[in-house]
Enzyme design. Structure first.
Site, PDB file in Angstrom:
ATOM      1  N   TYR A  33       0.822  -1.215   0.000  1.00 11.98           N
ATOM      2  CA  TYR A  33       0.000   0.000   0.000  1.00 11.98           C
ATOM      3  C   TYR A  33       0.853   1.261   0.000  1.00 11.98           C
ATOM      4  O   TYR A  33       2.063   1.201   0.174  1.00 11.98           O
ATOM      5  CB  TYR A  33      -0.947  -0.005   1.204  1.00 11.98           C
ATOM      6  CG  TYR A  33      -0.288   0.322   2.531  1.00 11.98           C
ATOM      7  CD1 TYR A  33       0.516  -0.594   3.187  1.00 11.98           C
ATOM      8  CD2 TYR A  33      -0.464   1.575   3.124  1.00 11.98           C
ATOM      9  CE1 TYR A  33       1.120  -0.291   4.406  1.00 11.98           C
ATOM     10  CE2 TYR A  33       0.138   1.883   4.348  1.00 11.98           C
ATOM     11  CZ  TYR A  33       0.921   0.944   4.980  1.00 11.98           C
ATOM     12  OH  TYR A  33       1.525   1.258   6.173  1.00 11.98           O
ATOM     13  N   LYS A 147       6.451  -1.958   1.914  1.00 11.62           N
ATOM     14  CA  LYS A 147       5.277  -1.349   2.557  1.00 11.62           C
ATOM     15  C   LYS A 147       4.103  -2.321   2.450  1.00 11.62           C
ATOM     16  O   LYS A 147       3.175  -2.157   1.644  1.00 11.62           O
ATOM     17  CB  LYS A 147       4.963   0.018   1.925  1.00 11.62           C
ATOM     18  CG  LYS A 147       4.165   0.911   2.866  1.00 11.62           C
ATOM     19  CD  LYS A 147       4.302   2.363   2.497  1.00 11.62           C
ATOM     20  CE  LYS A 147       3.303   3.255   3.220  1.00 11.62           C
ATOM     21  NZ  LYS A 147       3.397   3.256   4.675  1.00 11.62           N
ATOM     22  N   GLU A 180      12.331   2.541  14.002  1.00  9.61           N
ATOM     23  CA  GLU A 180      11.301   3.427  13.470  1.00  9.61           C
ATOM     24  C   GLU A 180      10.058   3.219  14.320  1.00  9.61           C
ATOM     25  O   GLU A 180      10.050   2.378  15.221  1.00  9.61           O
ATOM     26  CB  GLU A 180      11.010   3.128  11.985  1.00  9.61           C
ATOM     27  CG  GLU A 180      10.455   1.745  11.726  1.00  9.61           C
ATOM     28  CD  GLU A 180      10.033   1.541  10.268  1.00  9.61           C
ATOM     29  OE1 GLU A 180       9.819   2.511   9.536  1.00  9.61           O
ATOM     30  OE2 GLU A 180       9.908   0.360   9.884  1.00  9.61           O
ATOM     31  N   LEU A 204      11.308   1.259   7.035  1.00  8.02           N
ATOM     32  CA  LEU A 204      10.717   1.669   5.756  1.00  8.02           C
ATOM     33  C   LEU A 204      11.408   2.954   5.284  1.00  8.02           C
ATOM     34  O   LEU A 204      11.613   3.875   6.087  1.00  8.02           O
ATOM     35  CB  LEU A 204       9.216   1.935   5.931  1.00  8.02           C
ATOM     36  CG  LEU A 204       8.511   2.381   4.664  1.00  8.02           C
ATOM     37  CD1 LEU A 204       8.306   1.203   3.706  1.00  8.02           C
ATOM     38  CD2 LEU A 204       7.176   3.046   4.958  1.00  8.02           C
TER      39      LEU A 204
HETATM   40  N1  PDD Z   1       2.919   5.018   7.459  1.00  7.26           N
HETATM   41  N2  PDD Z   1       7.604   3.683   8.836  1.00  7.26           N
HETATM   42  C1  PDD Z   1       6.467   2.983   8.852  1.00  7.26           C
HETATM   43  C2  PDD Z   1       6.460   1.629   9.489  1.00  7.26           C
HETATM   44  C3  PDD Z   1       5.301   3.525   8.279  1.00  7.26           C
HETATM   45  O1  PDD Z   1       4.152   2.816   8.291  1.00  7.26           O
HETATM   46  C4  PDD Z   1       5.346   4.823   7.706  1.00  7.26           C
HETATM   47  C5  PDD Z   1       4.155   5.459   7.049  1.00  7.26           C
HETATM   48  C6  PDD Z   1       6.559   5.520   7.721  1.00  7.26           C
HETATM   49  C7  PDD Z   1       6.704   6.889   7.121  1.00  7.26           C
HETATM   50  O2  PDD Z   1       6.678   6.817   5.714  1.00  7.26           O
HETATM   51  P1  PDD Z   1       6.201   8.064   4.826  1.00  7.26           P
HETATM   52  O3  PDD Z   1       6.987   9.227   5.261  1.00  7.26           O
HETATM   53  O4  PDD Z   1       6.505   7.638   3.438  1.00  7.26           O
HETATM   54  O5  PDD Z   1       4.730   8.277   5.089  1.00  7.26           O
HETATM   55  C8  PDD Z   1       7.679   4.913   8.276  1.00  7.26           C
HETATM   56  C9  PDD Z   1       1.725   5.461   6.758  1.00  7.26           C
HETATM   57  C10 PDD Z   1       1.510   6.933   6.809  1.00  7.26           C
HETATM   58  C11 PDD Z   1       0.553   4.642   7.234  1.00  7.26           C
HETATM   59  O6  PDD Z   1       0.733   3.441   7.393  1.00  7.26           O
HETATM   60  O7  PDD Z   1      -0.555   5.185   7.379  1.00  7.26           O
END
Ligand code: PDD
Length: 283
Positions: A33, A147, A180, A204
């Site tokens: 996703y 992801k 993270e 991620l």
């Molecule tokens: N989550 N690490 C994890 C485990 C995440 O699920 C996310 C983002 C990030 C940050 O990634 P980005 O900057 O590309 O949004 C880091 C999204 C927002 C979610 O699951 O809703």
């Protein structure tokens, strides 16, 4: 607003948008996703998000259901049908529908779903005081760079976060390094440098993380990409980043305060520089 979703070739009212019960996303979490932010009709880093979706699909051998250009167009159309001032677009791709078997059938048609929701804004209290976080031993799998929609560990983590009255939980490796968050990347300011864990199978590659590092470097903040611990002397600030949070100061961790317990200067300035970039998207 009547919400409209894209599912397998059609825009439909959200409540009529369904996938088959034998979709492998439903039965095996066999999918990936993206979450993309849109400010006043302008997408932030749409292309990098779609490229990461493609990398996630490639990593688990799911055929991308559309080209990147077609996906961009669909995301734009989805937004036009759900035109919130600030929106987040959710894209999910699963391997598709087949009788339940762990073994993957060849030539499957992937399922593509796109939904749009209003992007939640942080409260005045959160902005003034920063967020509270907890740390937890990492119970996730060994491919966190993908992801994946298999988010059970993060859901369990967030339940613990909520039980402990916090906002986010950060995963620790066996040596106590912060990797993270459940849905964010995390950073510290140590001896004035912005420090974050390297990109590997435990983290991620956040699009907002990239942006934060780029903005920091461009504004004279030294960056160190290395494993780090909360116990390091010289640690004065912590912060987290994600599409839905931009950069957000973390002022409390477990039972401790970080620095003086208030959002620190580096977090405040990085957040402001990032918001300035969002603002510039409108022009
Ligand atoms: N989550 N690490 C994890 C485990 C995440 O699920 C996310 C983002 C990030 C940050 O990634 P980005 O900057 O590309 O949004 C880091 C999204 C927002 C979610 O699951 O809703």
């Amino acid at each position: 607003m009547q919400l409209t979703a894209w599912v397998n070739g059609h825009f439909l009212p959200l409540e009529q948008a369904c996938v088959h019960i034998e979709d492998r996303g439903f039965q095996f979490a066999d999918g990936v996703y993206e979450v993309i932010a849109c400010f006043s009709g302008r997408f932030l880093d749409l292309r990098p998000h779609l490229e990461r979706l493609e990398r996630s699909c490639n990593a688990i051998d799911i055929t991308m259901p559309r080209t990147l250009d077609e996906l961009s167009e669909l995301v734009e159309q989805a937004y036009q049908r759900n035109p919130f001032e600030h929106a987040m677009v959710y894209i999910q791709v699963t391997r598709g529908v087949a009788p339940r078997s762990h073994m993957v059938q060849q030539g499957m048609r992937p399922t593509l779903v796109i939904t749009v929701r209003e992007l939640p804004m942080p409260s005045a209290d959160t902005l003034e005081h920063g967020v509270r976080a907890i740390t937890m031993p990492d119970i996730r799998w060994k491919h966190c760079e993908i992801k994946s929609i298999a988010l059970l560990a993060s859901v369990i983590g967030k339940q613990e976060v909520s039980r402990r009255g916090a906002d986010e939980g950060f995963w620790l490796d066996d040596m106590g390094h912060l990797l993270e968050g459940c849905a964010t990347n995390c950073f510290a300011v140590i001896d004035g440098k912005l420090v974050t864990h390297p990109l590997d199978h435990q983290v991620l590659g956040g699009i907002t993380r990239d942006m934060a590092l780029r903005i920091a470097r461009a504004n004279g903040i030294d960056v160190e990409v290395r494993p780090w611990k909360l116990s390091e002397s010289g640690l004065t600030e912590c912060m987290m980043s994600s599409t839905t949070n931009a950069v957000m100061p973390v002022t409390h961790m477990d039972d401790d305060i970080i620095g003086d317990g208030k959002p620190g200067p580096v977090s405040i300035s990085l957040r402001q520089l990032m918001l300035d970039e969002f603002q510039a998207l409108k022009q």
